[in-house]
Structures are given as C-alpha cells and as structure tokens.
Design a protein around this motif. Structure first.
Motif, short mmCIF file in Angstrom:
data_model
loop_
_atom_site.label_atom_id
_atom_site.label_comp_id
_atom_site.label_asym_id
_atom_site.label_seq_id
_atom_site.Cartn_x
_atom_site.Cartn_y
_atom_site.Cartn_z
N GLN A 76 60.82 58.86 64.39
CA GLN A 76 61.98 58.53 63.55
C GLN A 76 63.22 59.28 64.03
OE1 GLN A 76 61.20 58.92 59.37
NE2 GLN A 76 63.30 58.47 58.77
N LEU A 83 62.89 55.98 56.38
CA LEU A 83 62.83 55.08 57.53
C LEU A 83 63.36 53.70 57.16
CD1 LEU A 83 61.84 54.55 60.46
CD2 LEU A 83 59.62 53.96 59.49
N TYR A 98 61.91 53.30 65.54
CA TYR A 98 61.57 53.04 64.15
C TYR A 98 60.23 52.32 63.97
CZ TYR A 98 66.33 54.53 63.02
OH TYR A 98 67.49 55.25 62.88
#
Length: 205
Positions: free
Chosen positions: A126, A164, A131
């Motif tokens: 992250q 996230l 991602y």
C-alpha cells in the motif's frame, strides 16, 4: 521480568533487565539463549524508534539462530527486520525480509503467525501504491484471522482495507471496512484506534 516491563511499555526498565540477562548468558556461555534476548532488545529499540540499534540487535539474534539451525525462530526476527527496514523506508529490503519470514512460517505450518506477515506485506504494498497486491495480502491475512477467531487482529486489517479503498476512491467499501474495524476497537476498548477509525469515517464523502 524484562518481558513484563516491555508489556507495560516501561522500556528503560525492560532494556536494563535484558542487558543484565545478556551479561549472564555471555558469562555462562549460553550463546543460543542470548538470541532471544537480542531479539527482545531489538523490540525495545524499535519501540523507542532507535531503528539502527534495533537492526543491529535483530541481526545478532538472526546470526545465532542461523548458527544453531533454528530456522523457525528466525522467522519472527526476519519479520521484525522487515518492519525496521520499512520504517527506514528501505522498501525492497523490507519486502525481502517479510518474504523470508513468510516462507519459513508456511514451511513450518504456522498459518496463524503468517497472518501478521501477510498484513505487513499488504501495508508495504500500500505504501508503494501497489494497491491490488496490497488488497490480496490483506485478504490473505483476514482469511487467517477469521479462521482462527482472532477478532482483535481482524480490526487492523479491516482498518487498512478501509484506507486502501479510500485511496482508490471506493468510498462505500472504505466505509464498510472502517465500520467493521471501529466496532471491534470499541468492543476491545481500544479508544486510540476507535478514534482514528471514527475520524476517517467522518472525512469520507
């Protein structure tokens, strides 16, 4: 005693006791036992953000574990070396340490402990804005903590999945994950992280 003081976050007392322990181990020639003491000294230094000192202690612990062929114990030291490298923003070094820790844990059948390393790999990905890779690691960590019923550890992974999703502008998913994290933190009376989750929820569109 050192572990007790460490648990109470009385780091100087813990540090002093670990050094006394290390001195005795060296006097009696108990090199193997000194590995865990070096590891604990690394944790104290890490908590105090003395990262270079922590790295040195962990390296000393790792050297002894390797010397004695204690591959399983080295996994937790690799994991902590990864955290130190990540704190120092040496990301590729951190990734390598985490991968070594994970390999040993999986090889040893320690699925429960591997959740922590999957989580850290997710956090590292992250930070690097990888991602989808981060999501996969977090999901692996979450799957294990759900299997084991480790509800408190689930909270940190839900929290990270929330941040996230926010970074990817998936606000509905972010809200759902942060809400789950908040519920667990409230359940465990962890006001610091509950407050953090609330603040993130309030700022979501």
């Amino acid at each position: 005693m050192g572990n007790t003081y460490l648990g109470l976050r009385q780091f100087q007392q813990a540090n002093n006791l670990y050094h006394q322990c290390l001195e005795i181990e060296q006097q009696v020639g108990d090199r193997y036992s000194s590995a865990s003491t070096y590891h604990q000294l690394g944790i104290v230094a890490q908590e105090l953000r003395e990262y270079e000192q922590a790295r040195q202690y962990y390296q000393q612990a790792l050297e002894i574990y390797i010397e004695f062929g204690d591959r399983y114990s080295s996994a937790s030291t690799y994991h902590e070396l990864g955290r130190v490298a990540q704190a120092l923003r040496s990301f590729e070094e951190a990734r390598q340490y985490y991968q070594q820790a994970l390999e040993i844990k999986l090889e040893s059948g320690d699925r429960y402990s591997s959740a922590r390393t999957y989580h850290q790999l997710g956090y590292l990905a992250q930070e690097l804005r990888e991602y989808e890779q981060a999501r996969q690691y977090y999901q692996q960590a979450l799957e294990i903590t759900l299997e084991s019923g480790d509800r408190y550890s689930q909270a940190s992974t839900y929290y990270c999945l929330g941040t996230l999703a926010e970074a990817q502008e998936n606000y509905a998913e972010a809200r759902a994950n942060l809400q789950k994290a908040l519920e667990i933190y409230v359940e465990y009376n962890d006001e610091y992280w509950a407050s953090s989750a609330r603040q993130l929820l309030e700022r979501l569109p």
